[in-house]
Design a protein around this motif. Structure first.
Motif, PDB file in Angstrom:
ATOM      1  N   ASN A 224       0.849  -1.275   0.012  1.00 18.96           N
ATOM      2  CA  ASN A 224      -0.045   0.136   0.096  1.00 18.96           C
ATOM      3  C   ASN A 224       0.868   1.134   0.130  1.00 18.96           C
ATOM      4  N   THR A 225       2.160   1.138   0.671  1.00 22.55           N
ATOM      5  CA  THR A 225       2.623   2.450   0.933  1.00 22.55           C
ATOM      6  C   THR A 225       3.712   2.548  -0.656  1.00 22.55           C
ATOM      7  N   ILE A 226       3.867   1.396  -1.340  1.00 17.75           N
ATOM      8  CA  ILE A 226       4.586   1.642  -2.552  1.00 17.75           C
ATOM      9  C   ILE A 226       3.542   2.194  -3.376  1.00 17.75           C
ATOM     10  N   LEU A 227       2.258   1.817  -3.352  1.00 16.59           N
ATOM     11  CA  LEU A 227       1.496   2.122  -4.439  1.00 16.59           C
ATOM     12  C   LEU A 227       1.273   3.633  -4.088  1.00 16.59           C
ATOM     13  N   SER A 228       1.216   4.206  -2.966  1.00 10.20           N
ATOM     14  CA  SER A 228       1.106   5.494  -2.759  1.00 10.20           C
ATOM     15  C   SER A 228       2.043   6.394  -3.522  1.00 10.20           C
ATOM     16  N   HIS A 229       3.243   6.142  -3.541  1.00  9.01           N
ATOM     17  CA  HIS A 229       4.278   6.617  -4.031  1.00  9.01           C
ATOM     18  C   HIS A 229       4.700   6.395  -5.684  1.00  9.01           C
ATOM     19  N   SER A 230       4.282   5.289  -6.105  1.00  6.98           N
ATOM     20  CA  SER A 230       4.405   4.839  -7.479  1.00  6.98           C
ATOM     21  C   SER A 230       3.427   3.956  -7.910  1.00  6.98           C
ATOM     22  N   PRO A 231       2.161   4.383  -8.291  1.00  8.02           N
ATOM     23  CA  PRO A 231       0.956   3.470  -8.718  1.00  8.02           C
ATOM     24  C   PRO A 231       1.315   2.904  -9.917  1.00  8.02           C
ATOM     25  N   ASP A 232       2.281   3.461 -10.837  1.00  7.28           N
ATOM     26  CA  ASP A 232       2.423   2.616 -12.040  1.00  7.28           C
ATOM     27  C   ASP A 232       3.145   1.366 -11.972  1.00  7.28           C
ATOM     28  N   CYS A 233       3.684   0.968 -10.788  1.00  6.23           N
ATOM     29  CA  CYS A 233       4.730   0.097 -10.887  1.00  6.23           C
ATOM     30  C   CYS A 233       4.033  -1.331 -10.992  1.00  6.23           C
ATOM     31  N   LEU A 234       2.572  -1.688 -11.021  1.00  2.49           N
ATOM     32  CA  LEU A 234       1.897  -2.643 -11.075  1.00  2.49           C
ATOM     33  C   LEU A 234       1.454  -2.961 -12.518  1.00  2.49           C
ATOM     34  N   THR A 235       1.789  -4.123 -12.866  1.00  4.60           N
ATOM     35  CA  THR A 235       1.084  -4.551 -13.992  1.00  4.60           C
ATOM     36  C   THR A 235      -0.290  -4.886 -14.203  1.00  4.60           C
ATOM     37  N   GLU A 236      -0.721  -5.169 -15.206  1.00  2.89           N
ATOM     38  CA  GLU A 236      -2.287  -5.532 -15.200  1.00  2.89           C
ATOM     39  C   GLU A 236      -2.424  -6.856 -14.606  1.00  2.89           C
ATOM     40  N   ASP A 237      -1.508  -7.891 -14.823  1.00  3.55           N
ATOM     41  CA  ASP A 237      -1.592  -9.075 -14.077  1.00  3.55           C
ATOM     42  C   ASP A 237      -1.348  -8.980 -12.638  1.00  3.55           C
ATOM     43  N   HIS A 238      -0.507  -7.978 -12.059  1.00  4.76           N
ATOM     44  CA  HIS A 238      -0.529  -7.717 -10.836  1.00  4.76           C
ATOM     45  C   HIS A 238      -1.903  -7.268 -10.160  1.00  4.76           C
ATOM     46  N   VAL A 239      -2.404  -6.404 -10.851  1.00  3.85           N
ATOM     47  CA  VAL A 239      -3.675  -5.603 -10.325  1.00  3.85           C
ATOM     48  C   VAL A 239      -4.726  -6.930 -10.270  1.00  3.85           C
ATOM     49  N   THR A 240      -4.890  -7.783 -11.192  1.00  2.35           N
ATOM     50  CA  THR A 240      -5.723  -8.889 -11.425  1.00  2.35           C
ATOM     51  C   THR A 240      -5.407  -9.838 -10.160  1.00  2.35           C
ATOM     52  N   LEU A 241      -3.970 -10.112  -9.746  1.00  2.89           N
ATOM     53  CA  LEU A 241      -3.749 -11.021  -8.673  1.00  2.89           C
ATOM     54  C   LEU A 241      -4.256 -10.310  -7.456  1.00  2.89           C
ATOM     55  N   VAL A 242      -3.856  -9.122  -7.231  1.00  5.26           N
ATOM     56  CA  VAL A 242      -4.296  -8.661  -5.874  1.00  5.26           C
ATOM     57  C   VAL A 242      -5.830  -8.424  -5.951  1.00  5.26           C
TER      58      VAL A 242
END
Length: 723
Positions: A93-111
């Protein structure tokens, strides 16, 4: 305040160097590749969380790190260490606050898939807890039981953040962590997508507001939906239970609102529960923080659900500001709500613009904290219908500030404090004789009148409040807001309204709470915008000639309102002309000339009244210039102004004069008089110089050294002086 140990850790995190961070990151990645996470790995994750929160390093190489974190989430076996996964979501959650573009579409689907599982399918059995020992300790006492609700009843359907027990399993902790980051996740990654979501909006069991009915209506086919859509469908089931128990309400309502914004078909499932929640809480203002997200839900979805929102806006714009104006947290939240929804409120909620007398209570009570909000909000409150009353309200803000103080003191303090004197203003506040004056200031809605007749009486009653810190702070914000007001009103007002505003400026220049710096600043603002209004619409000078002449013809204004008096005189001299308005007659010019002539003669023939300072030189020169301009448009008046200017030259030769003590100022006044006298000897030239036509005045040829106009002026001056 942080403890000494905490401050030391934060300091270390802030001072870490880029090279050290890279080494630490590489070591952590290696630890995450292991099959089991020990205490060292968990400690490293916590340290990374602190570093990312406490520093401003560019968050790079993060995509691969997130991939490793998510791989660990997906591959953990139930027999793994209990604390291994618990630290992953906060880090993510902290990483996403600073760099939301770091996740790929597959990552988003997994989470999204994992969030569905944690939120909906967490265990309903308590986790194993550590025994406290004692006589009854034994295997039977340590057997885990079912999770319970807050009231002690067994939780039958699913685990939520409100469930209680002696201990919690890992998936139950992940349920809580998932709930805490859910809104952030939805706002960051989910987009509107209704194509794969199927909701039976005709099922009456889903619309009656019963939590049990809604839960039982879940379709088993939802497991076939993609993870993002499946998350969206499952969320209402996990949110309605917290709503029904009036706990975790703010977060639950906000998440539900986000889900319904993405998928409008869920509105019909969620609205009955939200409406019921509003019905339970709306009478208790201690739930104001919860009621604001509910108001957001009504604003976003009320129109679609065909729900009457009138009662919600009466609460938000009525009772909240009127009764909770001193609640700093509510003020911040409510004003933030207004700023975020400004366009929608203006379009759909007519109560918004009418509620400005109530909203201004937040500003009157704590100006420094909310002035930035009102800088953004004020233009939206300025309409043709509210402009005049709003102007009066802004000018009365210091009075409102004092009245709010008196309102609270009247509730909590006796009339006279023991061993001290009572406040006269507090006695007046409690007196039926003056109650109407204070009630007008405390009104909750616009439309009961622009102002009150007895403003001078109100100012006398509040005289002792002029040095109260809260009142002084409030007064300091008014000039800033007035500039915003006038910059906005010219875009919405017609000429009739602008003429009315000029009358208000002149009238209110003498009806202000007596705070010297405040009065001076307001006069400066009035002067600035009087010029702007008249420059924008020169015909306003003829429209309001009676009020302007009455103001300029009052000699007392020379001393008490120097700033605005000077600008009124300049406006009369500049724009009272046929070239600006064909209605400008010789009679009107003569009337104005005689009024200004009388004031100039009175000011320059005697000393100022007792206690008053001498008039500023620019007051004298403004009067002389205005008379010369008017005379150049009606040549019959030239001998009168020429006679005065020649006498002025003669009088000043005798030394000092009672109306000007500074020799340099006197020289400047005399020099200006000689220039005007010289011009008036050639009337046709005087008119073209003192009142040049627009095509000459812009770009001001008389100041351009490359053309002949300055040379002609100098030649004309030398010729007239020679005579």
């Amino acid at each position: 305040m942080y403890s000494h140990g905490s401050e030391s850790l934060i300091k270390q995190a802030r001072e870490i160097q880029e090279s050290e961070l890279q080494k630490f990151y590489s070591r952590l990645v290696k630890q995450l590749h292991g099959r089991e996470f020990g205490h060292e790995t968990i400690d490293s994750l916590q340290r990374l969380h602190l570093i990312l929160s406490a520093t401003k390093y560019t968050r790079t190489d993060l995509s691969s790190f997130c991939a490793q974190l998510l791989r660990s989430l997906d591959s953990r076996s139930p027999e793994g260490p209990a604390h291994s996964v618990l630290h992953t979501l906060p880090i993510l959650n902290t990483i996403l606050s600073h760099s939301p573009d770091c996740l790929t579409e597959d990552h988003v689907t997994l989470v999204s898939k994992k969030l569905v599982d944690w939120l909906r399918y967490a265990s309903t059995q308590q986790g194993g807890g550590t025994s406290s020992g004692g006589f009854f300790t034994g295997p039977r006492s340590r057997q885990p039981g079912p999770i319970a609700e807050l009231d002690g009843t067994v939780s039958g359907d699913f685990f939520t953040v409100l469930c209680v027990g002696q201990g919690f399993t890992e998936d139950q902790w992940m349920n809580v962590y998932s709930f805490s980051m859910l809104r952030h996740w939805l706002l960051t990654y989910h987009t509107v997508s209704n194509g794969n979501t199927t909701v039976d909006t005709d099922d009456r069991s889903e619309v009656d507001g019963s939590v049990v009915s809604v839960v039982s209506a879940t379709s088993s086919s939802s497991r076939l939906l993609p993870p993002k859509e499946r998350l969206r469908e499952k969320l209402p089931l996990t949110l309605l239970s917290p709503l029904s128990l009036c706990q975790c309400l703010v977060e639950a309502v906000c998440i539900l609102d986000s889900v319904c914004v993405e998928d409008a078909s869920l509105v019909f499932k969620a609205f009955p529960c939200v409406k019921g929640l509003y019905g339970r809480l709306s009478s208790d203002l201690s739930f104001a923080r919860v009621l604001l997200p509910i108001a957001q839900f009504y604003l976003n979805h009320g129109e679609m659900a065909a729900v009457d929102c009138e009662c919600v806006w009466k609460l938000v714009f009525g009772r909240f500001p009127a009764e909770l104006f001193s609640d700093a947290f509510l003020a911040h939240e409510l004003l933030r709500f207004l700023r975020l929804n400004l366009a929608t409120l203006q379009l759909r909620v007519p109560q918004y613009t009418r509620s400005f007398p109530n909203l201004l209570k937040f500003l009157a009570w704590d100006s420094p904290a909310v002035v930035d909000d009102f800088v953004d909000l004020l233009p939206s409150l300025v309409t043709a219908g509210t402009a005049v009353e709003l102007l009066h309200s802004l000018l009365d803000l210091p009075c409102l500030s004092a009245t709010l103080v008196l309102q609270l003191r009247s509730t909590y303090f006796p009339i006279a404090e023991p061993g001290g004197r009572g406040l006269l203003s507090l006695e007046a506040f409690r007196s039926p004789t003056y109650r109407g004056l204070f009630l007008f200031l405390l009104r909750g809605e616009a439309g009961s009148g622009d102002t009150i007749d007895r403003l001078s009486t109100l100012h006398q009653l509040l005289a002792e409040a002029s040095d109260w810190p809260r009142v002084i702070q409030c007064a300091q914000t008014v000039p800033v807001l007035l500039h915003i007001y006038f910059n906005t009103v010219v875009t919405v007002a017609d000429e009739k309204l602008l003429a009315h505003l000029i009358s208000v400026l002149l009238e209110r220049s003498s009806l202000l709470l007596n705070i010297p710096k405040y009065v001076k600043e307001i006069h400066r603002v009035f002067s600035c915008h009087l010029l702007r209004l008249c420059k924008l619409r020169p015909s306003l000078v003829v429209d309001q000639s009676h009020e302007l002449l009455e103001f300029a013809g009052t000699t007392a204004n020379v001393y008490s309102k120097e700033e605005i008096f000077t600008h009124v005189v300049w406006v009369l001299g500049e724009y009272l002309s046929v070239s600006c308005d064909s209605r400008c007659s010789v009679a009107l010019i003569t009337s104005c000339f005689e009024a200004l002539e009388a004031v100039l003669f009175e000011v320059t023939s005697s000393a100022p009244p007792s206690g008053e300072a001498r008039p500023a030189p620019r007051v004298i020169t403004s009067l002389m210039s205005a008379l010369a301009k008017l005379a150049s448009r009606s040549h019959d008046l030239i001998p009168r102004v020429s006679l005065f200017l020649s006498k002025l030259r003669t009088v000043t030769r005798g030394g000092s004069v009672p109306w000007c003590s500074n020799e340099e100022d006197l020289v400047a006044i005399v020099t200006r008089g000689e220039e005007l006298w010289s011009l008036l000897k050639a009337p046709s030239v005087a008119q073209s110089v003192l009142t040049p036509p627009p095509h000459v005045n812009t770009p001001q040829w008389h100041r351009d050294t490359n053309v002949a106009m300055p040379l002609r002026l100098r030649a004309l001056t030398s010729l007239t002086h020679a005579n």
